[in-house]
Design a protein around this motif. Sequence first.
Motif, PDB file in Angstrom:
ATOM      1  N   GLY B  99       0.810  -1.214   0.000  1.00  0.00           N
ATOM      2  CA  GLY B  99       0.000   0.000   0.000  1.00  0.00           C
ATOM      3  C   GLY B  99       0.842   1.262   0.000  1.00  0.00           C
ATOM      4  O   GLY B  99       2.034   1.236  -0.312  1.00  0.00           O
ATOM      5  N   GLY B 317      -2.693  -3.819  -5.639  1.00  0.00           N
ATOM      6  CA  GLY B 317      -3.369  -2.812  -4.806  1.00  0.00           C
ATOM      7  C   GLY B 317      -2.770  -1.430  -5.017  1.00  0.00           C
ATOM      8  O   GLY B 317      -2.318  -1.096  -6.114  1.00  0.00           O
ATOM      9  N   TRP B 318      -2.744  -0.633  -3.958  1.00  0.00           N
ATOM     10  CA  TRP B 318      -2.210   0.721  -4.088  1.00  0.00           C
ATOM     11  C   TRP B 318      -0.740   0.714  -4.477  1.00  0.00           C
ATOM     12  O   TRP B 318      -0.261   1.641  -5.116  1.00  0.00           O
ATOM     13  N   PRO B 323      -2.669   5.481  -4.986  1.00  0.00           N
ATOM     14  CA  PRO B 323      -3.592   5.546  -3.849  1.00  0.00           C
ATOM     15  C   PRO B 323      -5.023   5.889  -4.238  1.00  0.00           C
ATOM     16  O   PRO B 323      -5.584   6.864  -3.772  1.00  0.00           O
ATOM     17  N   ALA B 330      -9.764  -3.140  -4.531  1.00  0.00           N
ATOM     18  CA  ALA B 330      -8.607  -3.954  -4.131  1.00  0.00           C
ATOM     19  C   ALA B 330      -8.881  -5.419  -4.454  1.00  0.00           C
ATOM     20  O   ALA B 330      -7.994  -6.159  -4.877  1.00  0.00           O
TER      21      ALA B 330
END
Lengths: 149, 414
Positions: B99, B317-318, B323, B330
């Motif tokens: 993340g 994901g991020w 972000p 996700a």
Amino acid sequence: MSIDVLYGTESGNAEMAAEEIVAALGDGRAVDLQDLDPDDLTSSAVYLVLCSTYGDGELPASAQPFVDALQAKRPDLTGVRYAIFGLGDSSYAESYSLGGNQLAECLDAQGAARFGDFGRHDASSSDDLVASAVAWAETALADVATAAA
Amino acid sequence: MTLQVAVVGSGPAGCYTAQALLKALPGARITLVERLPVPFGLVRYGVAADHQGTKSVTRQFERVLSHPDVTFVGNVEVGTDVSLEVLRSSFDAVVIATGLDRDRRLGIPGEELPGVVASGRVTRWANGHPDACPAPPLLGRSAVVIGNGNVAIDVVRLLAKSPSDFAGSDLPAVVASALAAARIEEIVLVGRRGVDQARFDPAMVKELTRIGGATFDIPSISTAAVSPHAVSLRHLGEHQPRGDRVTVRFRFGWSPLRIEGDARVEKVVFADSTGAEHSVATETVVSAIGFAGPAALVPDEAPAESGRLDAGLYCVGWARRGPRGTIPEARTDARHVAGVVAADLKGRGPIPGRADPYRCFAALPATDLAGWHAIDRHERATAADGRVRNKITDRRALLRLARPHLNHLEGEPA
């Protein structure tokens, strides 16, 4: 009588509940609504349908293509039997559990027959989703068996 | 030889990746490596304490962590406790799901003044993150929140709610007392864009009607405006509680120019679309304008489109997309990247002569799933004041409960 546990999901919670219902029943299969053609719904199966709610009361992403197809094809679902369980979050009171309502309305509009209780689960409650969903499924199926006897 | 996949990070992207890999690569063993002794990343430390419904995805993640083919290794930071190179030589594939946790900066003068804080720090503090709790934000009687996304609304709820509004949440007691002591009376929420371009979910605005004792000052919105944001704000205007405990003012189309003050923040100056300046006196500023890259362990110019960074190295994901996006996104992303990992591994098979995957953690004070469950039981059992959980906010206390032990991960599982 075959059992299909259908689910419309966004975060995967409805998918988990569907898989756990199949495991608890020891029967049936879990099917993502996005992988189901409305023309394949049949009166020889019973359907347990779980559907979450997204955003401001919308259908979850995996139910949307199914509902689009249902509204485009308008199949005659007379004789198709289903029970429904809506997932929602009462933090958003205005739109709580509306995804399940929408899906049920679409199935009803094509002539499908609903059995059992309208199940609900509130993600903001302390009730366990899996336990609630399994209890709902067992009760609904007992109702069908009684009706058939 | 069993395929071994390591996932670095146990937030939503990491847990969904493990979940998807269980389906895409049956029989493979998946190890989630987490730098904290507790799993779930932003679900535990980013999703607001009063959004337990959103946090309920942990029910799924618990099911993943308890799967016999999944191992949770807590309290191990990749890049510090064990290098990425060693991890890559010990596993057939490594997926980075760390993340992004660095707050994006406003980039205006005065940002360094005491009383100015970024939303990531605030939400970590309000969620009892062990790294954030020793340094609570400086709160005054008034606050300006800059940003127009869901996190900005989360911050408004946090600052505007009364203590009793947090029943059913897991807001830590230290946070609740700090908020009560601040006695916040006025919050101004300022967005750079117009109402129709706001980024928050309309349902989050409607939810604000439930804050007892609050009055919402909403700029007049043309009845012709039919965007979901405009509709939700009109709804809030019509259904608001109109209390006198706290006032929340919405302002749209104002860009922050500078923050002024001597010893601490005293005011924020904004410019509207005509260039006219608007000054807002305040004791606290929270910037809620998102997170920034680069992600830990992911090279800057990484070709991240497929999620494949290098042979046997992936990101999700991020850490892959930047972000943006919610928990469901996700999940979608994790299923995509898990598919790429599975296809690669099916074609390639285990690395010949690969090291025993658990040897790289053997000398470390790692924690395990039983350790997390000990923390979880303790937090639930000691919950008080209508809370669902008494979050332990001190890292040493977490470790005492989780009882890290050396070498307990020795040996390759059958």
